[in-house]
Each structure stands twice: as C-alpha cells, then as structure tokens.
Scaffold this active site. Structure first.
Site, mmCIF file in Angstrom:
data_model
loop_
_atom_site.group_PDB
_atom_site.id
_atom_site.type_symbol
_atom_site.label_atom_id
_atom_site.label_comp_id
_atom_site.label_asym_id
_atom_site.label_seq_id
_atom_site.Cartn_x
_atom_site.Cartn_y
_atom_site.Cartn_z
ATOM 1 N N ASP A 248 2.511 4.913 -0.443
ATOM 2 C CA ASP A 248 2.023 6.240 -0.046
ATOM 3 C C ASP A 248 1.841 7.157 -1.246
ATOM 4 O O ASP A 248 2.291 6.861 -2.351
ATOM 5 C CB ASP A 248 3.015 6.886 0.921
ATOM 6 C CG ASP A 248 3.003 6.231 2.291
ATOM 7 O OD1 ASP A 248 1.996 5.588 2.630
ATOM 8 O OD2 ASP A 248 4.004 6.371 3.013
ATOM 9 N N ARG B 178 12.008 5.009 3.715
ATOM 10 C CA ARG B 178 12.227 6.457 3.674
ATOM 11 C C ARG B 178 12.948 6.957 4.925
ATOM 12 O O ARG B 178 13.747 7.900 4.865
ATOM 13 C CB ARG B 178 10.902 7.177 3.471
ATOM 14 C CG ARG B 178 10.299 6.931 2.081
ATOM 15 C CD ARG B 178 8.825 7.311 2.012
ATOM 16 N NE ARG B 178 8.602 8.697 2.373
ATOM 17 C CZ ARG B 178 7.393 9.207 2.606
ATOM 18 N NH1 ARG B 178 6.307 8.443 2.531
ATOM 19 N NH2 ARG B 178 7.261 10.484 2.919
ATOM 20 N N ARG C 186 0.845 -1.187 0.000
ATOM 21 C CA ARG C 186 0.000 0.000 0.000
ATOM 22 C C ARG C 186 0.886 1.244 0.000
ATOM 23 O O ARG C 186 1.087 1.884 1.033
ATOM 24 C CB ARG C 186 -0.938 -0.042 1.210
ATOM 25 C CG ARG C 186 -1.946 -1.182 1.148
ATOM 26 C CD ARG C 186 -2.689 -1.381 2.436
ATOM 27 N NE ARG C 186 -1.834 -1.947 3.476
ATOM 28 C CZ ARG C 186 -2.262 -2.342 4.675
ATOM 29 N NH1 ARG C 186 -3.541 -2.229 4.984
ATOM 30 N NH2 ARG C 186 -1.420 -2.841 5.559
#
Length: 256
Positions: free
Chosen positions: A59, A208, A57
């Site tokens: 972002d 990230r 999923r």
C-alpha cells in the site's frame, strides 16, 4: 534472426524502496507508484515496453527491503547486469538488490512462499523525528508482555477473516503464521518495539490490523485471551484499528 524471433527471458528482481513518496506498488492513474517507476525506467533502459509483475502489492507509504518482481524481455543485456544499469536510472528511494534469470513459468505471486514483515512502534513520551517515516508513534505505555501473550494465539493455521479489510474480495481467508515475535530496543533504541511476523501469505491489511489489535491489548483495552475469540468470530469489527502504513516494511520473500 528477426525482431519477432528474438528469444525472450524472464528476469526476477529483488526490489527495496522507501514507500513514503509513492501511492503504493500498483500503477495508479493519479499517482506515482513503485511498479510505474520500474516500468518506465526498464522500458527506457531496454528499449521495449516492460511491465513488471510484483509478488506483494504494498500500500501507499509501506516500505520494502525485499519485494520481488518479474518481467519478460528480449533485450540482449544479461539479467545480472540489469540491476546495475537500472539503479543508475531509478530515483534514490528505489534500489534493485539483485536481478537474475528465472524459469519462463515462474510467477512471483502464486508460488509457495514464506513472507516476513516488520512493523515498528515508537513507544515513548515524545516522537523521534529520525524514525517518523518508518515507525508509528504511540505515546501511551504499552505492556509488551501482554502483547506477546495475545500474539501467540495467532501462530498456526487459522481463518483470519477478523483481520482482513472488509473491502477484500478474496474468498479463502485461511493463512498460516509461522512466527510472530515482539522485541524491544535497548540503549539508544529504547522505546522502539518491533513486531516481526512470518507467514505463508497475508490478506489485505492483515498485518496492520493485527498490529492495531495488539496495540489495544498493550494499552489494556483488551485482554490477551480475547484474541482467540476474535479469531473464532470471523468478524472484522471485533479486531483493532488498521495501524498506519508507514510503520510497515516487507523484509523478504522466501520461495520454497
């Protein structure tokens, strides 16, 4: 055979997309999502309500070359043909790379996988407008050698609580990173640093946050050896910032 007794098949899609104009993979009430576009166009194509289930999923702003989704359908169209037919309907920044029938119990999210992501950093004095949507511009000089030293501490099986957003409700933060490599572009690609990470799975924003921490090391705001202490502390506040989404691409998902 009645409508209710039509055989149902499960179809697996490999989905590539430019995430720039989307609010992410998941369907959102106030935005256009990748899953929402797939649901809408598949439902129109197959003349039944379709809801896809995605493996990752991603972002808002994150890109993919090999995300995986499945859906169930009783349509007569062969699974292999669906990719061709669907690509004529989808917006040009979403394309199906493959479609095929899989076992009815195949679940893209709960199977054993090897996921690979790439994060691109444009490290040069001035931005490159042609890569602005797919890389993070960072004009401070980066010591890639130190970043590689720091990255080595993350390879293996660890508790990655320090590299997970505090908003996550996942209970188990143990993940395995198989490889974490940094490469520097040459020639016309000089200044482009690619962080390639392969693992068993990733926590929310984990890649990230890892990149944000490596940027601190490369900028000499942190020593490579501190990565071990950050891992051990299980404290999100000790790691670097969460790097911006647009530099991240889900490269592929390999099912083991």
């Amino acid at each position: 055979m009645t409508e209710q007794n039509k055989p149902v098949k499960r179809v697996k899609l490999i989905v590539a997309y430019d995430g720039t104009n989307y609010c992410g993979w998941q369907v959102q009430p106030n935005g256009v999502s990748i899953a929402g576009e797939l649901n809408r166009h598949l439902s129109e194509l197959l003349n039944e309500d379709i809801y896809v289930l995605g493996a990752s999923r991603t972002d808002a702003g994150v890109h993919a070359r090999g995300n995986v989704a499945v859906f169930d359908t009783s349509a007569r169209m062969s699974a292999e043909r669906i990719s061709y037919a669907l690509n004529t309907r989808l917006p040009e920044d979403i394309r199906i790379q493959d479609s095929r029938e899989v076992a009815p119990d195949f679940h893209p999210r709960f199977a054993n996988t090897r996921k690979t992501y790439e994060y691109r950093i444009c490290n040069r004095p001035f931005p490159d407008p042609c890569s602005r949507l797919y890389s993070l511009f960072y004009h401070w000089n980066l010591d890639v050698g130190k970043m590689r030293q720091a990255a080595a501490y993350l390879v293996g099986t660890h508790d990655f609580t320090s590299f997970c957003t505090s908003r996550s409700d996942v209970k188990n933060h143990v993940r395995t990173i198989y490889s974490l490599d940094l490469t520097e572009g040459q020639g016309e690609a000089a200044g482009m640093i690619t962080v390639r990470i392969c693992g068993s799975g990733f926590l929310y924003n984990m890649v990230r946050i890892i990149v944000g921490t490596l940027l601190k090391v490369g900028s000499n705001m942190m020593e490579p050896e501190e990565m071990a202490a950050i891992l051990e502390a299980k404290d999100r506040s000790l790691a670097g910032d969460t790097a911006q989404a647009h530099g991240l691409t889900l490269v592929n998902i390999e099912y083991l």
